[in-house]
Design a protein around this motif. Structure first.
Motif, mmCIF file in Angstrom:
data_model
loop_
_atom_site.group_PDB
_atom_site.id
_atom_site.type_symbol
_atom_site.label_atom_id
_atom_site.label_comp_id
_atom_site.label_asym_id
_atom_site.label_seq_id
_atom_site.Cartn_x
_atom_site.Cartn_y
_atom_site.Cartn_z
ATOM 1 N N SER A 2 0.820 -1.013 0.042
ATOM 2 C CA SER A 2 -0.037 0.031 -0.189
ATOM 3 C C SER A 2 0.778 1.336 -0.083
ATOM 4 N N VAL A 3 0.604 2.000 -0.916
ATOM 5 C CA VAL A 3 1.368 3.475 -0.767
ATOM 6 C C VAL A 3 0.362 4.192 0.178
ATOM 7 N N LEU A 4 -0.702 4.086 0.035
ATOM 8 C CA LEU A 4 -1.706 5.230 0.984
ATOM 9 C C LEU A 4 -2.646 4.301 1.655
ATOM 10 N N GLU A 5 -2.849 4.646 2.813
ATOM 11 C CA GLU A 5 -3.998 3.798 3.581
ATOM 12 C C GLU A 5 -4.677 4.799 4.551
ATOM 13 N N ALA A 6 -6.037 4.919 4.179
ATOM 14 C CA ALA A 6 -7.030 5.577 4.907
ATOM 15 C C ALA A 6 -7.977 4.935 5.751
ATOM 16 N N LYS A 7 -7.870 5.256 7.308
ATOM 17 C CA LYS A 7 -8.769 4.441 8.035
ATOM 18 C C LYS A 7 -9.719 5.206 8.630
ATOM 19 N N GLU A 8 -10.981 5.186 8.573
ATOM 20 C CA GLU A 8 -12.135 5.603 9.129
ATOM 21 C C GLU A 8 -12.032 7.185 9.039
ATOM 22 N N VAL A 9 -11.814 7.897 8.172
ATOM 23 C CA VAL A 9 -11.553 9.253 7.690
ATOM 24 C C VAL A 9 -12.885 10.065 7.577
ATOM 25 N N SER A 10 -13.006 10.881 8.631
ATOM 26 C CA SER A 10 -14.193 11.825 8.577
ATOM 27 C C SER A 10 -13.487 13.159 8.262
ATOM 28 N N LYS A 11 -14.499 13.950 7.839
ATOM 29 C CA LYS A 11 -13.907 15.549 7.506
ATOM 30 C C LYS A 11 -15.267 16.290 7.889
ATOM 31 N N ILE A 12 -15.078 17.221 9.021
ATOM 32 C CA ILE A 12 -16.432 17.762 9.169
ATOM 33 C C ILE A 12 -15.947 19.499 9.157
ATOM 34 N N TYR A 13 -16.814 19.922 8.396
ATOM 35 C CA TYR A 13 -16.531 21.668 7.968
ATOM 36 C C TYR A 13 -17.429 22.306 9.289
ATOM 37 N N CYS A 14 -17.005 23.226 9.772
ATOM 38 C CA CYS A 14 -17.622 24.293 10.348
ATOM 39 C C CYS A 14 -18.153 23.505 11.797
ATOM 40 N N LYS A 15 -17.460 22.758 12.400
ATOM 41 C CA LYS A 15 -17.905 21.710 13.576
ATOM 42 C C LYS A 15 -18.531 22.689 14.644
ATOM 43 N N GLY A 16 -19.492 22.257 14.990
ATOM 44 C CA GLY A 16 -20.280 22.842 16.115
ATOM 45 C C GLY A 16 -20.974 24.013 15.700
ATOM 46 N N LYS A 17 -21.217 24.439 14.660
ATOM 47 C CA LYS A 17 -21.813 25.763 14.056
ATOM 48 C C LYS A 17 -22.992 25.031 13.341
ATOM 49 N N GLU A 18 -24.072 26.066 13.185
ATOM 50 C CA GLU A 18 -25.318 25.644 12.549
ATOM 51 C C GLU A 18 -24.919 25.368 11.010
ATOM 52 N N ASN A 19 -23.872 25.898 10.392
ATOM 53 C CA ASN A 19 -23.906 25.142 9.028
ATOM 54 C C ASN A 19 -22.936 23.961 9.076
ATOM 55 N N GLU A 20 -22.722 23.171 10.090
ATOM 56 C CA GLU A 20 -21.677 21.880 10.268
ATOM 57 C C GLU A 20 -22.255 21.008 8.890
ATOM 58 N N VAL A 21 -21.105 20.650 8.426
ATOM 59 C CA VAL A 21 -21.334 19.648 6.998
ATOM 60 C C VAL A 21 -20.048 18.628 7.409
ATOM 61 N N THR A 22 -20.729 17.265 7.186
ATOM 62 C CA THR A 22 -19.813 16.210 7.305
ATOM 63 C C THR A 22 -19.615 15.729 5.782
ATOM 64 N N ALA A 23 -18.574 16.229 5.346
ATOM 65 C CA ALA A 23 -18.019 16.050 3.724
ATOM 66 C C ALA A 23 -17.649 14.422 3.687
ATOM 67 N N LEU A 24 -16.930 13.858 4.674
ATOM 68 C CA LEU A 24 -16.554 12.582 4.517
ATOM 69 C C LEU A 24 -16.955 11.862 5.828
ATOM 70 N N ASN A 25 -17.436 10.769 5.793
ATOM 71 C CA ASN A 25 -17.858 9.958 7.048
ATOM 72 C C ASN A 25 -17.460 8.532 7.012
ATOM 73 N N GLN A 26 -16.283 8.416 7.802
ATOM 74 C CA GLN A 26 -15.415 7.297 8.102
ATOM 75 C C GLN A 26 -15.056 6.759 6.985
ATOM 76 N N VAL A 27 -14.511 7.234 5.859
ATOM 77 C CA VAL A 27 -13.966 6.568 4.512
ATOM 78 C C VAL A 27 -12.739 5.713 5.036
ATOM 79 N N SER A 28 -12.765 4.431 4.326
ATOM 80 C CA SER A 28 -11.475 3.531 4.720
ATOM 81 C C SER A 28 -11.185 3.110 3.192
#
Ligand SMILES: Nc1ncnc2c1ncn2[C@@H]1O[C@H](COP(=O)(O)OP(=O)(O)OP(=O)(O)O)[C@@H](O)[C@H]1O
Length: 253
Positions: A2-28
């Motif tokens: 493996s050159v790259l290994e992603a484990k349960e990757v999440s990306k949450i923009y604007c966390k805790g704000k009313e415009n919070e977005v989960t752009a990536l949800n536990q991607v492996s």
């Protein structure tokens, strides 16, 4: 390997704000050496975010990303830029070349900080000018080159320092169909002949059919995978296009 290994990757923009977005949800996912992978999915499904976090252009909220067994998710900014300079190549839709530098000098940029033998560096640049068929425009400025020549220059610049993986975000998005075809054939050749590992975002099934595997994202999750294996490209294209169409129709319902 493996050159790259992603484990349960999440990306949450604007966390805790009313415009919070989960752009990536536990991607492996794992990218093996020599793979050519496309990422497809509807607008807003997280394609660019995935490319940005896997390449260290952006940080992740949860999970881990390892490149060549090095965990990049905990790196600070300075360490990350140094790591990116050594291990990662990135090609953008709009080429991102420096307008005041010639094709040759744009390609030379990543090597400018390297010590090493000047002749060896120059011969590396020549090798890419030749293999990407841009030797004839080496002294021209990007504005005097075609879109295809600019993107081939950007690919050469992304690879000249020998990265472990090349990320490409809609690399043919600004090109007409002839130049797009040209660039895709070059990516395919670099993959099959030089074993360059490629991860490319596209919204176009035809473009994706040049890769070996397509990951379909929806709402920040990998929902489907199609592999080329030994299918002819036309058959593979039909399979990608048909899944893509079904996915779009599903969105209308
Ligand atoms: N910097 C940001 N701040 C807040 N939200 C963001 C940011 N970047 C992306 N998003 C949101 O994250 C989600 C995924 O966006 P992303 O750009 O990764 O999707 P995409 O699949 O690449 O879309 P497109 O095909 O339209 O480029 C979307 O809901 C988007 O609005």
């Amino acid at each position: 390997m493996s050159v790259l290994e992603a484990k349960e990757v999440s990306k949450i923009y604007c966390k805790g704000k009313e415009n919070e977005v989960t752009a990536l949800n536990q991607v492996s996912l794992a990218v093996e050496s020599g793979e050519f992978i496309s990422i497809m999915g509807p607008s807003g499904s997280g394609k660019s975010t995935l490319l940005h976090v896997l390449s260290g252009l952006d940080t992740i909220s949860l999970g881990t990303v390892e490149i060549n067994d090095t965990d990049i998710s905990k790196m600070g900014e300075a360490e990350m830029s140094q790591f990116r300079r050594g291990h990662i190549g990135y090609v953008f839709q709009n080429f991102n070349l420096i307008d005041s530098l010639s094709v040759h000098d744009n390609i030379a940029l990543p090597l400018a900080l390297q010590k090493g033998d000047k002749q060896a560096i120059e011969s590396k640049i020549q090798e890419y000018l030749t293999s990407l068929n841009i030797a004839s425009v080496k002294d021209k400025l990007p504005n005097d080159c075609s879109g295809g020549q600019c993107q081939r220059t950007a690919i050469a610049r992304a690879l000249v320092h020998g990265p472990s993986i090349l990320f490409a975000d809609e690399p043919t998005g600004n090109l007409d169909s002839a130049n797009a075809h040209d660039v895709l054939e070059i990516l395919q050749k670099l993959n099959s002949e030089k074993n360059v590992t490629i991860m490319m975002v596209t919204h176009d099934s035809m473009v994706a059919s040049y890769s070996q595997k397509v990951l379909f994202l929806r709402d920040g999750v990998i929902e489907h995978v199609i592999e080329k294996k030994d299918k002819p490209q036309t058959k593979y294209y039909e399979e990608i296009a048909s899944f893509n169409l079904k996915d779009r129709i599903h969105m209308i319902k």
